[in-house]
Write an enzyme that holds these catalytic residues in place. Structure first.
Site, PDB file in Angstrom:
ATOM      1  N   LYS A 182      40.621  15.029  42.398  1.00 14.29           N
ATOM      2  CA  LYS A 182      40.912  16.038  43.417  1.00 14.29           C
ATOM      3  C   LYS A 182      39.668  16.911  43.593  1.00 14.29           C
ATOM      4  CE  LYS A 182      42.328  20.095  44.047  1.00 14.29           C
ATOM      5  NZ  LYS A 182      41.528  20.409  45.247  1.00 14.29           N
ATOM      6  N   GLU A 258      35.752  22.906  31.789  1.00 13.13           N
ATOM      7  CA  GLU A 258      34.409  23.496  31.863  1.00 13.13           C
ATOM      8  C   GLU A 258      34.533  24.673  32.814  1.00 13.13           C
ATOM      9  OE1 GLU A 258      31.313  24.814  32.983  1.00 13.13           O
ATOM     10  OE2 GLU A 258      30.874  22.951  34.073  1.00 13.13           O
ATOM     11  N   CYS A 292      27.730  27.752  36.929  1.00  9.83           N
ATOM     12  CA  CYS A 292      28.460  28.268  35.770  1.00  9.83           C
ATOM     13  C   CYS A 292      27.504  28.806  34.710  1.00  9.83           C
ATOM     14  CB  CYS A 292      29.355  27.185  35.200  1.00  9.83           C
ATOM     15  SG  CYS A 292      28.497  25.640  34.945  1.00  9.83           S
ATOM     16  N   GLU A 393      32.501  37.335  35.632  1.00 10.34           N
ATOM     17  CA  GLU A 393      31.678  36.372  36.359  1.00 10.34           C
ATOM     18  C   GLU A 393      31.673  36.711  37.852  1.00 10.34           C
ATOM     19  OE1 GLU A 393      30.895  31.698  36.099  1.00 10.34           O
ATOM     20  OE2 GLU A 393      32.918  32.154  36.769  1.00 10.34           O
TER      21      GLU A 393
HETATM   22  O1  TXE Z   1      37.683  27.984  41.781  1.00 11.93           O
HETATM   23  P1  TXE Z   1      38.967  27.245  41.225  1.00 11.93           P
HETATM   24  P2  TXE Z   1      37.479  28.906  43.060  1.00 11.93           P
HETATM   25  C1  TXE Z   1      34.480  30.347  39.176  1.00 11.93           C
HETATM   26  C2  TXE Z   1      33.679  31.401  39.932  1.00 11.93           C
HETATM   27  C3  TXE Z   1      34.450  31.574  41.177  1.00 11.93           C
HETATM   28  C4  TXE Z   1      35.867  31.427  40.665  1.00 11.93           C
HETATM   29  C5  TXE Z   1      36.880  31.041  41.719  1.00 11.93           C
HETATM   30  O2  TXE Z   1      33.689  32.603  39.206  1.00 11.93           O
HETATM   31  O3  TXE Z   1      34.270  32.815  41.764  1.00 11.93           O
HETATM   32  O4  TXE Z   1      35.789  30.409  39.695  1.00 11.93           O
HETATM   33  O5  TXE Z   1      36.417  29.927  42.453  1.00 11.93           O
HETATM   34  C6  TXE Z   1      41.414  23.447  42.012  1.00 11.93           C
HETATM   35  N1  TXE Z   1      46.041  23.607  39.781  1.00 11.93           N
HETATM   36  N2  TXE Z   1      33.968  29.005  39.337  1.00 11.93           N
HETATM   37  O6  TXE Z   1      38.691  29.651  43.458  1.00 11.93           O
HETATM   38  O7  TXE Z   1      40.224  27.848  41.721  1.00 11.93           O
HETATM   39  C7  TXE Z   1      40.691  23.766  43.299  1.00 11.93           C
HETATM   40  O8  TXE Z   1      41.378  23.208  44.401  1.00 11.93           O
HETATM   41  C8  TXE Z   1      45.132  22.608  39.822  1.00 11.93           C
HETATM   42  C9  TXE Z   1      33.201  28.465  38.232  1.00 11.93           C
HETATM   43  O9  TXE Z   1      36.853  28.076  44.099  1.00 11.93           O
HETATM   44  O10 TXE Z   1      38.772  27.156  39.767  1.00 11.93           O
HETATM   45  C10 TXE Z   1      39.328  23.152  43.011  1.00 11.93           C
HETATM   46  O11 TXE Z   1      39.385  21.740  43.202  1.00 11.93           O
HETATM   47  N3  TXE Z   1      43.956  22.710  40.454  1.00 11.93           N
HETATM   48  C11 TXE Z   1      32.976  27.025  38.351  1.00 11.93           C
HETATM   49  C12 TXE Z   1      39.130  23.458  41.530  1.00 11.93           C
HETATM   50  O12 TXE Z   1      40.441  23.682  41.007  1.00 11.93           O
HETATM   51  C13 TXE Z   1      43.656  23.879  41.048  1.00 11.93           C
HETATM   52  C14 TXE Z   1      32.860  26.410  39.670  1.00 11.93           C
HETATM   53  C15 TXE Z   1      38.269  24.686  41.235  1.00 11.93           C
HETATM   54  O13 TXE Z   1      38.816  25.802  41.900  1.00 11.93           O
HETATM   55  C16 TXE Z   1      44.562  24.963  41.028  1.00 11.93           C
HETATM   56  C17 TXE Z   1      33.690  27.047  40.672  1.00 11.93           C
HETATM   57  C18 TXE Z   1      45.792  24.792  40.356  1.00 11.93           C
HETATM   58  N4  TXE Z   1      46.697  25.778  40.279  1.00 11.93           N
HETATM   59  C19 TXE Z   1      34.182  28.317  40.489  1.00 11.93           C
HETATM   60  N5  TXE Z   1      44.001  25.996  41.696  1.00 11.93           N
HETATM   61  C20 TXE Z   1      32.124  26.378  37.325  1.00 11.93           C
HETATM   62  N6  TXE Z   1      32.567  26.357  36.068  1.00 11.93           N
HETATM   63  O14 TXE Z   1      31.050  25.843  37.636  1.00 11.93           O
HETATM   64  C21 TXE Z   1      42.800  25.575  42.132  1.00 11.93           C
HETATM   65  N7  TXE Z   1      42.585  24.295  41.750  1.00 11.93           N
END
Ligand code: TXE
Length: 505
Positions: A182, A258, A292, A393
């Site tokens: 996904k 991660e 990250c 973050e």
């Molecule tokens: O990430 P999400 P978001 C951090 C960064 C950012 C914050 C939010 O601080 O501001 O996260 O970003 C899926 N069940 N990072 O909202 O929600 C979603 O569809 C299952 C750090 O964009 O974590 C996407 O495919 N899946 C990071 C994925 O999770 C779910 C990189 C990541 O989205 C879900 C990105 C659920 N309930 C953001 N909700 C890094 N570690 O590099 C969302 N998703």
């Protein structure tokens, strides 16, 4: 995939070896963060599509060509995937830039490097071995098998979509698993192109790699809770990671996560100043701070603090904002509208907390080379580590500069956050270069470099930055189960009422 004349490019998703729409027929738009304009339509998968994909992955895992393929043939297939990624790297990089707004210079380099993950794990595929284990019972032959975990759900964020797919997909396939991926709802297109140009072209059997495009709360949660999924590998924010882990726990799925970070980049007074300045800049402004491992807390020894900040600002001021598709651009847009709002709101938080804004401090409009979702490279000094700007973050081009006295002080500040993903240390002292990595609670510590990764080096977080490791030989263990096999060669089965715990029983 087809072009809809005069409108948006309409993608299909890939389930069980077929290109298809979502069962509901729904789609959503994907945007170019540089222009703010939609450019493609993506199928909006939900629980029904996830169910179909997981069942297909389960069938492919249990029977059919993938299930009976030798480990060596699996390795060969991974190497085929690698050479196709090599062939299409430039095209895939451009799609990523169009969808996530990261710099073409960065995405191009990333995509050219990506084949190494598939070559490396392709090489490991037929080196996964169990062991013959001596046990304390006579007339027994005992050994272990290391078997694929089963169907794996791979959940990917928007910052480096295909790289982060590769970190999971390559070891999962090498282990013999099948997968349902996904992608982020903001960046689905490059994965769908990858499925067409790489996975389908390589001849990966139907059902082995499936994609469900859609939103986290619907497609994501359906994947995490699906009964046929044995393992979830997730990269994303810590709050979402925590929810994913608790949902997965209800059915005892294996989980690797991660997550976020608030990494300290620590500059000692004996560093090579120019190198440390470059390291500080690349740690926070490269990728617009949306990584990250961003070195978002710059810890500077007080004896060089003012001189160092001055030098840092002199370079940071020259950052060229602009079109991420141009190789000249150094800072691009923020990828998503919510992320843009989040970054701006943290700038306000920092100002409200009394941090001193010495560079940037707001949105960057066209007059600065920016546009709709641009934030100025921003530096705060006078930050106290207990402030929210130092603890939470931001995931944007916002740097917090914090003073420290000596090594003990630097270690205390570095470790005083909930995260533990990465850290940087800038010093010429062998003693510091040895001691600091041992004392910092983080999964990666770079000394006199920053943001270096390799397919051979484990990557992952301590504390709230994650669970498990990606990359390197250990990563394959995340996709395996160990089975113990006991074969009795004894003449008689022994006493049926006594557990076989001792050599005698
Ligand atoms: O990430 P999400 P978001 C951090 C960064 C950012 C914050 C939010 O601080 O501001 O996260 O970003 C899926 N069940 N990072 O909202 O929600 C979603 O569809 C299952 C750090 O964009 O974590 C996407 O495919 N899946 C990071 C994925 O999770 C779910 C990189 C990541 O989205 C879900 C990105 C659920 N309930 C953001 N909700 C890094 N570690 O590099 C969302 N998703």
């Amino acid at each position: 995939m087809q072009d809809v004349p005069n409108t948006l490019k309409a993608y299909k998703t890939y389930i069980d070896g077929q290109w298809c729409d979502a069962a509901s027929g729904k789609t959503f738009q994907t945007f170019d963060p540089y222009t703010g304009e939609p450019w493609a339509l993506i199928p909006e998968c939900d629980a029904a599509d996830v169910d179909r994909a997981c069942n297909a992955a389960y069938r492919a895992f249990e029977s059919g060509p993938w299930a009976s393929m030798t480990q060596t043939a699996r390795g060969r297939m991974l190497r085929r995937i690698a050479s196709l990624v090599e062939k299409h790297a430039e095209h895939l990089a451009r799609i990523e830039v169009q969808d996530n707004g990261k710099l073409i210079s960065e995405m191009s380099a990333q995509l050219k490097y990506l084949p190494e993950w598939y070559y490396y794990f392709g090489g490991l595929a037929d080196k996964i071995t169990g062991a013959v284990v001596p046990v304390d019972k006579p007339d027994t032959f005992t050994y272990t098998l290391r078997e694929p975990a089963g169907v794996c759900g791979l959940i990917i964020p928007w910052n480096s979509p295909l790289l982060l797919v590769g970190w999971k997909l390559a070891p999962a396939l090498a282990a013999g698993c099948t997968v349902v991926i996904k992608p982020s709802e903001y960046t689905s297109a490059s994965l769908l192109e990858f499925m067409k140009l790489v996975i389908e072209e390589a001849g990966v059997p139907p059902g082995v790699v499936n994609v469900v495009t859609g939103y986290g709360a619907t497609a994501g949660e359906a994947l995490v809770t699906h009964p046929k999924v044995a393992k979830i590998a997730f990269t994303g924010g810590s709050a979402t990671g925590s929810r994913v882990a608790s949902l997965a726990a209800a059915s005892f799925k294996k989980v690797s996560l991660e997550l976020g970070g608030k990494s300290p980049n620590i500059v000692f007074d004996d560093c090579v100043l120019d190198d440390a300045v470059n390291g500080a800049i690349s740690g926070i402004f490269a990728a617009t701070g949306q990584t990250c491992v961003a070195g978002s807390r710059l810890l500077v020894q007080e004896s060089i603090h003012d001189a160092f900040v001055e030098k840092l600002l002199a370079t940071a001021r020259t950052a060229k904002l602009g079109n991420p598709m141009s190789f000249e651009t150094q800072v691009g847009p923020v990828t998503t509208p919510p992320q843009y709002q989040k970054v701006l709101s943290y700038i306000d938080v920092a100002k409200g907390e009394g941090a001193r804004c010495v560079l940037g401090g707001g949105a960057a409009g066209p007059e600065m080379g920016g546009g709709k979702y641009f934030v100025q490279p921003t530096v705060f000094t006078g930050v106290d580590n207990r402030m929210r700007i130092a603890q939470e973050e931001v995931f944007g081009p916002v740097l917090s500069v914090i003073r420290f006295k000596d090594e003990e002080d630097a270690i205390r500040i570095a470790n005083d956050v909930i995260y533990g993903l990465a850290a940087g240390v800038w010093t010429q002292s062998v003693k510091r270069a040895t001691i600091m990595p041992r004392r910092i609670r983080a999964g990666t510590v770079w000394v006199n470099t920053y943001r270096a990764v390799s397919f051979t080096m484990p990557f992952g977080g301590f504390k709230s930055s994650g669970v498990g490791r990606e990359n390197g030989q250990d990563a394959i263990g995340e996709y395996l189960e160990t089975k113990s096999v006991w074969i009795s060669t004894a003449a008689s089965a022994g006493n049926p009422f006594v557990m076989k715990t001792s050599p005698q029983s």
